[in-house]
Structure formats: structure tokens, C-alpha cells
Design an enzyme around this catalytic site. Structure first.
Site, PDB file in Angstrom:
ATOM      1  N   LYS A 183       0.781  -1.337   0.077  1.00 60.29           N
ATOM      2  CA  LYS A 183      -0.266   0.106   0.038  1.00 60.29           C
ATOM      3  C   LYS A 183       0.856   1.625   0.037  1.00 60.29           C
ATOM      4  O   LYS A 183       1.813   1.390   0.694  1.00 60.29           O
ATOM      5  CB  LYS A 183      -1.003   0.224   1.266  1.00 60.29           C
ATOM      6  N   GLY A 236       7.761   4.658   7.952  1.00 62.10           N
ATOM      7  CA  GLY A 236       6.375   5.538   8.319  1.00 62.10           C
ATOM      8  C   GLY A 236       6.738   6.838   9.392  1.00 62.10           C
ATOM      9  O   GLY A 236       7.575   6.506  10.050  1.00 62.10           O
ATOM     10  N   SER A 237       5.367   7.816   9.705  1.00 61.61           N
ATOM     11  CA  SER A 237       6.500   8.272  10.987  1.00 61.61           C
ATOM     12  C   SER A 237       5.913   7.168  12.474  1.00 61.61           C
ATOM     13  O   SER A 237       5.265   6.227  12.443  1.00 61.61           O
ATOM     14  CB  SER A 237       4.848   8.829  11.166  1.00 61.61           C
ATOM     15  N   THR A 238       6.216   7.670  13.636  1.00 61.53           N
ATOM     16  CA  THR A 238       6.470   6.735  15.058  1.00 61.53           C
ATOM     17  C   THR A 238       4.608   6.514  15.185  1.00 61.53           C
ATOM     18  O   THR A 238       5.136   5.626  15.839  1.00 61.53           O
ATOM     19  CB  THR A 238       7.339   7.483  15.219  1.00 61.53           C
ATOM     20  N   GLY A 241       3.610   3.648  13.418  1.00 61.27           N
ATOM     21  CA  GLY A 241       4.491   2.756  13.148  1.00 61.27           C
ATOM     22  C   GLY A 241       4.000   1.832  15.123  1.00 61.27           C
ATOM     23  O   GLY A 241       3.768   0.804  15.295  1.00 61.27           O
ATOM     24  N   GLU A 259      10.464   1.025  10.158  1.00 57.55           N
ATOM     25  CA  GLU A 259      11.299   2.548   9.017  1.00 57.55           C
ATOM     26  C   GLU A 259      10.536   3.646  10.036  1.00 57.55           C
ATOM     27  O   GLU A 259       9.667   4.021   9.268  1.00 57.55           O
ATOM     28  CB  GLU A 259      12.132   2.424   8.196  1.00 57.55           C
ATOM     29  N   CYS A 293      13.334  10.825   6.505  1.00 60.05           N
ATOM     30  CA  CYS A 293      13.791  11.043   7.642  1.00 60.05           C
ATOM     31  C   CYS A 293      14.639  11.239   8.213  1.00 60.05           C
ATOM     32  O   CYS A 293      15.449  11.638   9.194  1.00 60.05           O
ATOM     33  CB  CYS A 293      12.796   9.064   7.650  1.00 60.05           C
ATOM     34  N   GLU A 390       9.328  15.982  15.319  1.00 56.96           N
ATOM     35  CA  GLU A 390      10.018  16.094  13.823  1.00 56.96           C
ATOM     36  C   GLU A 390       9.205  16.876  12.977  1.00 56.96           C
ATOM     37  O   GLU A 390       7.827  16.433  12.974  1.00 56.96           O
ATOM     38  CB  GLU A 390       9.580  14.464  13.296  1.00 56.96           C
TER      39      GLU A 390
END
Ligand code: NAD
Length: 487
Positions: A183, A236-238, A241, A259, A293, A390
Site C-alpha cells: 500500500k 512512515g511516522s512513529t 508505527g 522504519e 526521515c 520531527e
């Protein structure tokens, strides 16, 4: 070769790509072009039923094609042909990528696309070189660590470098003998669709790559929670995640690679080659307008050279010019969405209100697209959100130090640990700091990824779990079975 193009006359792939065919679907999520802010369509959202159809298709394709059990060199050959075709179709791919992402078309052919083709070749070569091994056991037995593919891998990718991210996931998963349901981001799906199409044109059996479009909560969650997705690979973002971890815990345990985000420091010592440091620091925050990132978004510079380094970076920042990604001369990216541009503005304004000095930038650019000025903030507190969060935009903070320990203390982030840069001519200091810095990648006297695909990439702390690239990414797409045979 003229790469510039008219975005209004580009043919876009339409629908999900499952079992080698496009499944047309109603658009749900409105899409905008960041380069001019124009609304152009809507992204479909694959339901849990459609994700299930893609997973079943992948399982059947695996069984019928013998992809996991064929002589592994056959996989290598097909993946090499795919890499060749990616290069042959580089202009079409570059235009699809530049159309609604933040990647300037002029940077793609020799950059993202060339690197993706090389990575696919790199992983293709593991197929017949890494495998099961015999291990020493007593003489009355034979011990073996048997290596096998997982089956169907679920991959989810972000919008910031869509084509590269698709390559990072698809290359090792396929080389290792798996099928993939992927996706891409709902904001930038097109280059991944064409990648899948090209793979089949190169001879990859239909159904081994299935691309489902949609958002995180519906389509993404259906992938990560599907009982027949054997492994999840996410970038993607934390925050996303963490949601994926929770969903996997709630729906069944499975291995995953995450990641995630970062807030990477760049330490510049007075003895460094300062021109080199200035170039690296400036490029890392200007590239993709800081939407990387590993963007080196925190400059930590020794006090006695700070003025010189800051002046060099300001000159680079002030030369940035807004131009749409479909203009081949463009080298400065728009922000992906108006919402994200607003968020960048809020963090910058809050930092200034709290006492930061804005040395350049600090506002939107005068352009119909979502461009934001390269911004340098000095006088920031360590606890400021501009230093801790971030931002994912062209915003660099600068802090100064006198002693090495002070620099390392500033560099240490409580939650992120993706990458760090270090500029010094003192080898002992470089090694000391490399040991001390808590990040998954340390670049010394340079900053940013090279074409050394053997180097794995991944985060410490909440920047991730597991690695992409390198041998580790190949091995992460295989599971092992311990076998002990009594003789
Ligand atoms: P995002 O987390 O919003 O979305 C990434 C992908 O995850 C998208 O495809 C999205 O639809 C999907 N998603 C969102 N929520 C989900 C959920 N609950 N379940 C399943 N899927 C879900 O990130 P983004 O804004 O697209 O990308 C920027 C982020 O990605 C930044 O934080 C950046 O640091 C990170 N990133 C990390 C790396 C790395 O190698 N560590 C590389 C590139 C980007």
C-alpha cells in the site's frame, strides 16, 4: 532529454493493481498537486474485502508460479530484467513520481530511479547466495538452519520518496521468494503502480505484487491485521508505527520491520573541513525541503566557527527558488500538503514566540504551490518543540557548544535515533563520538545515503525496529527453521 512536462496531460494509472490487472475503483480521498495546489482527483480506499482478495491472489500466485521453490537464479534473472525495464521507462516513471509528490523531475532519473534499479539488482543477487546452513552438532546428528520465505509480505510506504520506498520493500521481499501486497501513500500512489506493472512486463508472475490503494485506518490496518500476511514491512511516522504495533498485537503476532521518524543532529567541530560541512548540512535540510526521515535538522556547531558555518548555510538557503516539480530545472521541493505547511508554520512561529531568532525564512513562499522558505532558527532551547519534534520541513535549528561532551549531550534525543552527522578531522574524536551517538546510522564528514546498498538503514529508540537495505533486509524477508537429524 526534455523532462519537463504538462501535468494536465499526463496519463495516470487508475485503480488498484491486483493479479496483474487494474481494478477500477471510486475515488474517495481528495488529492492535490503540491506544486500548484490544484485538486485533480481522489484516491480509492481498498476495503478489508479487497485487501483479502489481494492476499488470496498473492497466495495463489505463489503456489502456482513456484516462485519460492524455483531455482533461485530464475528469481535473480527476472529481477534483473525488472531493474533494466525501470531504467528504460525512467522518464515515464519520473513524470508519474513528480506529478503529485514533492520530488523534482530533474532529480529523479539519476537519483531515486537509478538507485532503485541498483537496489533491485543488489537484492536479486542474494537469491542464490544466501540460504540454509549446516551447523556443528554432535557426530551422531546433522544440524541445519533451514531458511524459507515467509509467504505473503505486507508493505506500507510513505509519500516522501515513494518510488525509493517501494523499491526498498519490493526488492528484498521478492528476491527472498515472497509475494507482496503493498500500500503506497494515499497521496502518491502512481509510481508504485507502474513499478508493479513493469515487474510483470519483466516476467514476474502475475499476482506476486499487488498494489492496494487507500488510507491507514482502513486499508493499512486490513493489511497489518490480515491473518495470511506473514510479515509486515512499514516505513512512515512513529505514530503510525505505534498504531501498527497495537493492531498486530490485537490481531495476531507477526514479525515486522518498522522504519520510523527521526530528528537527526549534525555535529560540526572547529577542526572540520568547513566548506564540506556547510555543503552537507545545507543539502540535507534543503533536499526534498527537509521531508526526509534522515533530514539533518539539528545543527550543533562549535562556538568559534559558528558564524562562518551559519553564513555558509544561509547563503545556500537564500538561493532556494520555488518551481513546480514538473519543471526540470526545479531543485527545491514544495511541502506535500497545505495542512503540513500550516503545521510547519505553527512550530516555527511558536519557537520565535518562545525567544528563537529566525535568521532566514519563517514563512510561506509567494507561489501557488505549497512552498515554505528554508528556515534557520538560532537561540533555541533544547526543550523547544523545534528541537525535539520531527517537523518534516525545511527548518534547521542551530545550537552551539564549547566542549565535545556538551555537543554529545545536545545531540542525544530522548526518543529518536535514526541518523547523525559528524564533521571533524580528528580521527580519535570521530570514533569516540561514533560510539557515543545513539543512532542507527552515523555519517562522518558526509551526510546522506550513498549507493552502498550493503549498509543497512534503520533506527535506534523510537525511530524503528529492524533494518531496510543491506543483507539484513534480505534476511528479514526469510524465516529460519532449526532442524536436527539423528543419524
Ligand atoms: P505516515 O505514518 O502518516 O504514513 C505512512 C504510511 O502508513 C502511509 O501509507 C499511510 O497511509 C500508512 N498508515 C498510516 N496510519 C496507518 C495505520 N494505522 N496502519 C497502517 N498503515 C497506516 O507517514 P508519512 O507522513 O507518509 O511519511 C512521513 C514519515 O515517514 C516521517 O515520520 C518520516 O520520518 C518517515 N519515514 C521514515 C523513513 C525511514 O527509513 N526510517 C523513510 C521515509 C519516511
Amino acid at each position: 532529454m526534455l523532462l519537463s512536462f504538462d501535468p494536465d496531460s499526463l496519463n495516470l494509472p487508475a485503480g488498484h493493481f491486483v493479479g496483474g490487472a487494474y481494478l477500477r475503483a471510486e475515488g474517495v480521498l481528495p488529492m492535490h498537486r503540491p506544486s500548484d495546489g490544484k485538486a485533480f482527483g481522489a484516491c480509492p480506499v481498498a476495503s478489508a474485502e479487497l485487501v483479502d482478495q489481494a492476499v488470496v491472489t498473492a497466495k495463489v500466485a505463489l503456489r502456482e508460479s513456484g516462485w519460492a521453490t524455483c531455482p533461485p537464479r530464475q528469481r535473480t534473472k527476472i529481477l534483473h530484467r525488472w531493474a533494466d525495464l525501470i531504467e528504460t521507462e525512467a522518464v515515464t516513471l519520473a513524470r508519474l513520481e513528480a506529478f503529485c509528490s514533492t520530488r523534482p523531475v530533474g532529480e529523479l532519473i539519476d537519483g531515486d530511479i537509478a538507485a532503485t534499479a541498483e537496489q533491485i539488482r543488489f537484492f536479486a543477487e542474494f537469491a542464490d547466495k544466501e540460504g540454509s546452513e549446516l551447523v556443528p552438532t554432535g557426530a551422531a546428528s546433522l544440524g541445519m538452519v533451514m531458511s524459507e520465505p515467509y509467504g505473503v509480505v505486507g508493505a506500507i510506504t510513505p509519500w516522501n520518496v515513494p518510488l525509493s520506498m517501494a523499491g526498498w520493500k519490493l526488492g528484498p521481499a521478492l528476491a527472498a521468494g515472497n509475494a507482496v501486497v503493498i500500500k503506497p501513500s494515499e497521496m502518491t500512489p502512481y509510481s508504485t503502480l507502474l513499478m508493479a506493472e513493469l515487474a510483470e512486463r519483466a516476467g514476474l508472475p502475475s499476482g506476486l505484487i499487488n498494489v492496494v490503494l487507500g488510507d491507514g485506518p482502513t486499508t493499512g490496518a486490513a493489511i497489518t491485521g490480515h491473518p495470511d500476511i506473514a510479515k509486515v514491512s512499514f516505513t512512515g511516522s512513529t505514530g503510525a508505527g505505534a498504531a501498527i504495533l497495537a493492531n498486530i498485537a490485537a490481531t495476531g503476532i507477526k514479525p515486522m520491520t518498522l522504519e520510523l521518524g527521526g530528528k537527526s543532529p549534525q555535529l560540526v567541530f572547529a577542526d572540520a573541513d568547513l566548506d564540506r560541512a556547510i555543503n552537507a548540512v545545507a543539502s540535507s535540510i534543503l533536499s526534498n525541503a527537509g521531508q526526509a526521515c534522515v533530514a539533518g535538522s539539528r545543527l550543533i556547531v562549535e562556538e568559534r566557527v559558528a558564524d562562518q558555518v551559519i553564513a555558509g548555510i544561509l547563503a545556500r538557503m537564500e538561493a532556494a527558488r520555488a518551481a513546480p516539480t514538473w519543471d526540470e530545472t526545479s531543485r527545491y521541493s514544495p511541502i506535500i500538503s497545505e495542512r503540513q505547511r500550516q503545521r510547519i508554520g505553527q512550530v516555527v512561529r511558536a519557537a520565535i514566540a518562545a525567544g528563537a531568532e529566525c535568521l532566514t525564512g519563517g514563512s510561506e513562499m509567494d507561489h501557488p504551490g505549497y512552498f515554505y522558505q528554508p528556515t534557520l532558527l538560532a537561540g533555541v532551547e533544547q526543550a523547544s518543540p523545534a528541537v525535539q519534534d520531527e517537523i518534516f520541513g525545511p527548518v534547521l535549528t542551530v545550537q552551539t557548544f564549547r566542549e565535545e561532551d556538551e555537543a554529545l549531550a545536545l545531540a542525544d534525543h530522548p526518543t529518536y535515533g535514526l541518523a547523525a552527522g559528524l564533521f571533524t578531522r580528528d580521527l580519535s574524536r570521530a570514533l569516540r563520538c561514533t560510539h557515543a551517538l545513539q543512532a542507527g546510522t552515523i555519517w562522518v564528514n558526509r551526510y546522506g545515503r550513498s549507493r552502498d546498498h550493503i549498509l543497512p538503514t534503520g533506527g535506534y529508540k523510537r525511530s524503528g525496529i529492524g533494518k531496510d537495505l543491506g543483507r539484513e533486509a534480505y534476511l528479514a524477508n526469510r524465516k529460519t527453521k532449526s532442524v536436527l537429524i539423528a543419524l
